[in-house]
Design a protein around this motif. Structure first.
Motif, PDB file in Angstrom:
ATOM      1  N   LEU A 182      -0.135   5.249   7.411  1.00 34.84           N
ATOM      2  CA  LEU A 182      -0.672   4.499   8.545  1.00 34.84           C
ATOM      3  C   LEU A 182      -1.819   5.260   9.201  1.00 34.84           C
ATOM      4  O   LEU A 182      -2.821   4.654   9.612  1.00 34.84           O
ATOM      5  N   ILE A 183      -1.702   6.566   9.303  1.00 33.27           N
ATOM      6  CA  ILE A 183      -2.782   7.374   9.878  1.00 33.27           C
ATOM      7  C   ILE A 183      -4.075   7.167   9.086  1.00 33.27           C
ATOM      8  O   ILE A 183      -5.148   6.942   9.650  1.00 33.27           O
ATOM      9  N   GLU A 221       4.237   5.866  -5.386  1.00 32.76           N
ATOM     10  CA  GLU A 221       4.274   5.957  -6.843  1.00 32.76           C
ATOM     11  C   GLU A 221       3.248   6.953  -7.371  1.00 32.76           C
ATOM     12  O   GLU A 221       3.424   7.512  -8.459  1.00 32.76           O
ATOM     13  N   ARG A 222       2.184   7.171  -6.627  1.00 29.44           N
ATOM     14  CA  ARG A 222       1.153   8.126  -7.047  1.00 29.44           C
ATOM     15  C   ARG A 222       1.448   9.545  -6.588  1.00 29.44           C
ATOM     16  O   ARG A 222       0.599  10.431  -6.715  1.00 29.44           O
ATOM     17  N   GLY A 223       2.633   9.769  -6.051  1.00 28.86           N
ATOM     18  CA  GLY A 223       3.021  11.124  -5.661  1.00 28.86           C
ATOM     19  C   GLY A 223       2.679  11.491  -4.247  1.00 28.86           C
ATOM     20  O   GLY A 223       2.481  12.679  -3.947  1.00 28.86           O
ATOM     21  N   PRO A 228       6.973  11.048   8.540  1.00 21.27           N
ATOM     22  CA  PRO A 228       7.364  10.420   7.269  1.00 21.27           C
ATOM     23  C   PRO A 228       6.153   9.838   6.551  1.00 21.27           C
ATOM     24  O   PRO A 228       5.086   9.647   7.145  1.00 21.27           O
ATOM     25  N   LEU A 229       6.321   9.511   5.275  1.00 25.32           N
ATOM     26  CA  LEU A 229       5.199   9.041   4.468  1.00 25.32           C
ATOM     27  C   LEU A 229       4.578   7.776   5.043  1.00 25.32           C
ATOM     28  O   LEU A 229       3.350   7.624   5.038  1.00 25.32           O
ATOM     29  N   LEU A 249       0.830  -1.195   0.000  1.00 25.40           N
ATOM     30  CA  LEU A 249       0.000   0.000   0.000  1.00 25.40           C
ATOM     31  C   LEU A 249       0.869   1.251   0.000  1.00 25.40           C
ATOM     32  O   LEU A 249       0.609   2.205  -0.736  1.00 25.40           O
ATOM     33  N   LEU A 250       1.924   1.229   0.798  1.00 19.69           N
ATOM     34  CA  LEU A 250       2.839   2.368   0.868  1.00 19.69           C
ATOM     35  C   LEU A 250       3.512   2.605  -0.483  1.00 19.69           C
ATOM     36  O   LEU A 250       3.677   3.749  -0.922  1.00 19.69           O
ATOM     37  N   LYS A 251       3.889   1.525  -1.153  1.00 21.36           N
ATOM     38  CA  LYS A 251       4.528   1.648  -2.469  1.00 21.36           C
ATOM     39  C   LYS A 251       3.600   2.308  -3.474  1.00 21.36           C
ATOM     40  O   LYS A 251       4.015   3.177  -4.256  1.00 21.36           O
TER      41      LYS A 251
END
Length: 256
Positions: A53-54, A32-34, A47-48, A26-28
């Motif tokens: 996660l939030i 990739e979608r900016g 961090p992202l 999901l993080l990847k």
């Protein structure tokens, strides 16, 4: 270090319903979608990975932003900005047309999602202000193929389907629906005619139809483990983004 990683794994799996490998996927996608933006201007305080996660925790638990803020050590306004920024990036990708479309079997059904925004929902048969969301599921894999934008809960399923535009994704695919989708180009159960019983074999056809169509009910039930679909406080497009994100996380949990 091992203790820190174990704590992160417990946090992710407990509060999102995803394993670490699934959450990494999901993080990847978000990256990739900016999701990190242009990295110009004032940086995010988290961090992202923690921002994703939030959003996942918010959709899974439906905690308020004032409750989520202290959990992540940020203000409730920061939580709001994170959800507004990243929520659309978690959306599921609709399945494109493939060469084996004729061999595939999809199932469609609508579900009522209680909402607070009265411009999105309406007083429905569940005695709450709700929105009607149409969902397409693959009968074999139980993956969500696509989900439509919400419509007022008083909208009939057939009308919601025609207005959703989802039929574009179903070209050449056999689609099952219940009796509410009559004359929508789907395989629907046989209907009893006035004062006349079903013809021989039609009851067996209906029983087989119910058995297969139950799979979409199971998928929607699993999606509603994400409590945002039991009482959505988001306004405007918030419910649409929530449904798309929940469908994406559901697919990750099944496919990984």
């Amino acid at each position: 270090m091992a203790g820190v990683l174990r704590a992160e794994r417990v946090w992710v799996e407990t509060f999102t319903g995803l394993r670490m490998t699934q959450f990494s996927g999901l993080l990847k996608v978000v990256r990739e979608r900016g999701g990190n933006g242009t990295l110009r201007g004032r940086p995010w305080s988290l961090p992202l990975a923690e921002r994703v996660l939030i959003v996942a925790v918010y959709y899974r638990t439906n905690l308020t932003m004032r409750q989520l803020g202290p959990l992540f050590g940020v203000s409730s306004s920061t939580v709001c900005r994170v959800i507004q920024r990243l929520g659309p990036l978690l959306a599921v990708e609709p399945v494109s047309h493939t060469d084996d479309a004729a061999e595939r079997l999809w199932i469609v059904d609508g579900t009522l999602v209680p909402v607070r925004d009265r411009t999105v929902g309406s007083s429905s048969r569940n005695y709450r202000f709700s929105a009607n969301v149409q969902v397409i599921v693959d009968a074999d894999t139980r993956l969500v193929i696509a989900a439509a934008r919400p419509m007022p809960g008083t909208t009939a399923d057939a009308h919601a389907w025609r207005a959703s535009g989802l039929a574009v994704h179903c070209q050449g695919v056999t689609v099952l629906g219940d009796g509410a989708y009559l004359n929508c180009g789907m395989v629907v159960p046989h209907r009893k005619r006035p004062h006349r019983p079903l013809l021989p074999g039609e009851e067996d056809d209906n029983a087989a139809h119910r058995k297969v169509r139950a799979r979409v009910e199971h998928v929607i039930g699993r999606m509603k483990n994400y409590k945002v679909l039991r009482d959505c406080r988001q306004r405007g497009d918030g419910l649409h983004y929530a449904v798309q994100a929940v469908a994406h996380m559901h697919n990750l949990a099944l496919a990984s």
